[in-house]
Design an enzyme around this catalytic site. Structure first.
Site, PDB file in Angstrom:
ATOM      1  N   LYS A  27       0.862  -1.180   0.000  1.00 25.75           N
ATOM      2  CA  LYS A  27       0.000   0.000   0.000  1.00 25.75           C
ATOM      3  C   LYS A  27       0.897   1.227   0.000  1.00 25.75           C
ATOM      4  O   LYS A  27       1.875   1.288   0.752  1.00 25.75           O
ATOM      5  CB  LYS A  27      -0.852   0.029   1.268  1.00 25.75           C
ATOM      6  CG  LYS A  27      -2.074  -0.832   1.180  1.00 25.75           C
ATOM      7  CD  LYS A  27      -2.917  -0.667   2.421  1.00 25.75           C
ATOM      8  CE  LYS A  27      -4.093  -1.603   2.359  1.00 25.75           C
ATOM      9  NZ  LYS A  27      -4.708  -1.807   3.668  1.00 25.75           N
ATOM     10  N   ASP A 256      -1.132  25.526 -23.545  1.00 24.87           N
ATOM     11  CA  ASP A 256      -2.388  26.224 -23.233  1.00 24.87           C
ATOM     12  C   ASP A 256      -2.113  27.691 -22.903  1.00 24.87           C
ATOM     13  O   ASP A 256      -2.877  28.588 -23.284  1.00 24.87           O
ATOM     14  CB  ASP A 256      -3.085  25.573 -22.028  1.00 24.87           C
ATOM     15  CG  ASP A 256      -3.528  24.143 -22.329  1.00 24.87           C
ATOM     16  OD1 ASP A 256      -3.659  23.802 -23.512  1.00 24.87           O
ATOM     17  OD2 ASP A 256      -3.736  23.385 -21.363  1.00 24.87           O
ATOM     18  N   THR A 289       6.427  28.864 -13.114  1.00 25.75           N
ATOM     19  CA  THR A 289       5.453  28.840 -12.020  1.00 25.75           C
ATOM     20  C   THR A 289       5.241  27.388 -11.599  1.00 25.75           C
ATOM     21  O   THR A 289       4.647  26.614 -12.341  1.00 25.75           O
ATOM     22  CB  THR A 289       4.125  29.466 -12.500  1.00 25.75           C
ATOM     23  OG1 THR A 289       4.414  30.752 -13.052  1.00 25.75           O
ATOM     24  CG2 THR A 289       3.136  29.589 -11.366  1.00 25.75           C
TER      25      THR A 289
HETATM   26  N1  ATP Z   1      11.966  25.644 -22.032  1.00 28.58           N
HETATM   27  C1  ATP Z   1      11.348  26.747 -22.505  1.00 28.58           C
HETATM   28  N2  ATP Z   1      11.957  27.950 -22.444  1.00 28.58           N
HETATM   29  C2  ATP Z   1      11.364  29.065 -22.899  1.00 28.58           C
HETATM   30  N3  ATP Z   1      10.130  29.087 -23.446  1.00 28.58           N
HETATM   31  C3  ATP Z   1       9.464  27.922 -23.523  1.00 28.58           C
HETATM   32  C4  ATP Z   1      10.018  26.687 -23.058  1.00 28.58           C
HETATM   33  N4  ATP Z   1       9.119  25.701 -23.257  1.00 28.58           N
HETATM   34  C5  ATP Z   1       8.045  26.291 -23.831  1.00 28.58           C
HETATM   35  N5  ATP Z   1       8.240  27.620 -23.996  1.00 28.58           N
HETATM   36  C6  ATP Z   1       7.337  28.595 -24.637  1.00 28.58           C
HETATM   37  O1  ATP Z   1       6.012  28.112 -24.646  1.00 28.58           O
HETATM   38  C7  ATP Z   1       5.571  27.886 -26.005  1.00 28.58           C
HETATM   39  C8  ATP Z   1       4.718  26.632 -26.065  1.00 28.58           C
HETATM   40  O2  ATP Z   1       5.497  25.546 -25.614  1.00 28.58           O
HETATM   41  P1  ATP Z   1       5.521  24.114 -26.302  1.00 28.58           P
HETATM   42  O3  ATP Z   1       6.065  24.217 -27.662  1.00 28.58           O
HETATM   43  O4  ATP Z   1       6.207  23.226 -25.318  1.00 28.58           O
HETATM   44  O5  ATP Z   1       3.972  23.777 -26.383  1.00 28.58           O
HETATM   45  P2  ATP Z   1       3.232  22.351 -26.277  1.00 28.58           P
HETATM   46  O6  ATP Z   1       4.171  21.249 -26.688  1.00 28.58           O
HETATM   47  O7  ATP Z   1       1.965  22.496 -26.997  1.00 28.58           O
HETATM   48  O8  ATP Z   1       2.984  22.272 -24.710  1.00 28.58           O
HETATM   49  P3  ATP Z   1       2.029  21.268 -23.925  1.00 28.58           P
HETATM   50  O9  ATP Z   1       2.927  20.142 -23.550  1.00 28.58           O
HETATM   51  O10 ATP Z   1       1.602  22.099 -22.779  1.00 28.58           O
HETATM   52  O11 ATP Z   1       0.927  20.874 -24.860  1.00 28.58           O
HETATM   53  C9  ATP Z   1       6.850  27.811 -26.839  1.00 28.58           C
HETATM   54  O12 ATP Z   1       6.618  28.252 -28.171  1.00 28.58           O
HETATM   55  C10 ATP Z   1       7.784  28.749 -26.082  1.00 28.58           C
HETATM   56  O13 ATP Z   1       7.610  30.077 -26.495  1.00 28.58           O
END
Ligand code: ATP
Ligand code: MG
Length: 318
Positions: A27, A256, A289
């Site tokens: 558990k 998102d 965050t």
């Molecule tokens: N490690 C990072 N550093 C800086 N910016 C980031 C990073 N990861 C994501 N971002 C920003 O957030 C945007 C969306 O991220 P990502 O391409 O990971 O989307 P996603 O794969 O659709 O995410 P999710 O897994 O939430 O569906 C990126 O275009 C970028 O601008």
């Protein structure tokens, strides 16, 4: 007045907990569970609301999980409209292993959304989208929903005089490209899935995105590239934007957040490039965050304005 209607056809009640070590048979004593209303459009509507854009989250829900889901959305202060369903809202279960730092994510199957319930979702969309600027369709489709529903959503959006933004994957994503959506946002993996091959170089990605756009009916293909930024492809141009340099602090929901920031920017009158930059700032802020808390709008605006020092993670806000 509603500026944005988000549609989440496959919502899930997310339960998250932690334990010292995930092991078989014994558990596992877990921490008190935390429940979240999960599903792309819910997250988009919550962040839009926090940013000051009037959004309504539309979703089907039913059973005791649906009731809990609805209560969670209500307590976030986000406006919403529920389409009642005969079966219970899907659940997902996430366990954080403190010993290894690994995360175990169990996704339980969702019940099929009945044809009449799908129709009720479309009718509710028509009612809610009157006077709206954007409809955001985000998240995966539940069982029983054919990918062709994206075309129905596009029809309803056009009839309401709004523009459609789609963030989904698989066959639903492929269907979205056949509509006249304003913007579709795959990430790199989803783009590779679409074209059926790995896209290792910038040139490969740009060529694949341009070809997809050319054979689609949409106006803008936005490819999010995580720490590599984003690629905006329109009929006129291809633009690559570098990501904000940040230190991740265990946050999630970058996709998102990006869609919410982008939509907020467009409503605020930004051009597409600047709106995508705001979306990227929101994505980066999500990573800074910890946990499932929403990024603070002030952090997003500081990043966008170039006033946030690169690499400084934020403390948890919730
Ligand atoms: N490690 C990072 N550093 C800086 N910016 C980031 C990073 N990861 C994501 N971002 C920003 O957030 C945007 C969306 O991220 P990502 O391409 O990971 O989307 P996603 O794969 O659709 O995410 P999710 O897994 O939430 O569906 C990126 O275009 C970028 O601008
Ligand atoms: Mg995504």
């Amino acid at each position: 007045m509603t500026d944005v209607v988000t549609l989440t056809l496959g919502p899930a009640l997310d339960c998250t907990t932690a334990t010292d070590r995930v092991r078989p048979t014994r558990k596992l004593r877990c921490d008190a569970p935390r429940y979240d209303a999960g599903g792309g459009g819910i997250n988009v509507a919550r962040l839009l609301h926090a940013l000051g854009t009037d959004a309504v989250a539309l979703f089907p829900a039913g059973g005791w999980t649906g009731k809990a889901f609805e209560d969670l959305v209500r307590s976030s202060g986000t406006r919403f409209r529920v389409v009642p369903t005969s079966s219970a809202t899907r659940q997902s279960f996430c366990v954080n292993d403190r010993g290894t730092g690994l995360q175990y994510r169990f996704v339980l199957p969702g019940a099929a959304l009945q044809a009449a319930e799908q129709q009720a979702c479309l009718d509710a969309l028509t009612a809610e989208a009157v006077g709206a600027r954007f409809v955001v369709l985000s998240g995966s489709l539940p069982p029983g929903v054919p990918p062709t529903i994206i075309a129905d959503v596009a029809d309803r959006t056009r009839a309401a005089g709004a523009r459609l933004i789609v963030d989904t994957s698989g066959e639903a994503l492929r269907s979205a490209l056949e509509t006249d959506a304003y913007l579709v946002k795959p990430d790199l993996e989803e783009l590779e899935d679409l074209v059926g091959q790995a896209l290792a170089t910038d040139a490969d990605q740009e060529q694949a995105a341009r070809q997809l756009l050319a054979s689609s009916g949409i106006a803008i293909l936005l490819v999010s590239l995580a720490e590599r930024g984003a690629l905006i492809v329109t009929r006129e141009e291809t633009v690559r934007l570098p990501a904000f340099a940040v230190t991740p602090a265990g946050g999630s929901g970058t996709g998102d957040s990006m869609v919410a920031g982008l939509t907020h920017g467009l409503i605020d009158g930004l051009d597409i490039r600047q709106a995508v930059r705001l979306g990227m700032a929101a994505g980066a802020a999500a990573l800074m965050t910890p946990g499932t808390a929403l990024a603070e709008p002030a952090l997003i605006h500081r990043l966008y304005a170039g006033r946030e020092r690169a690499g400084r993670p934020r403390a948890a806000v919730a």
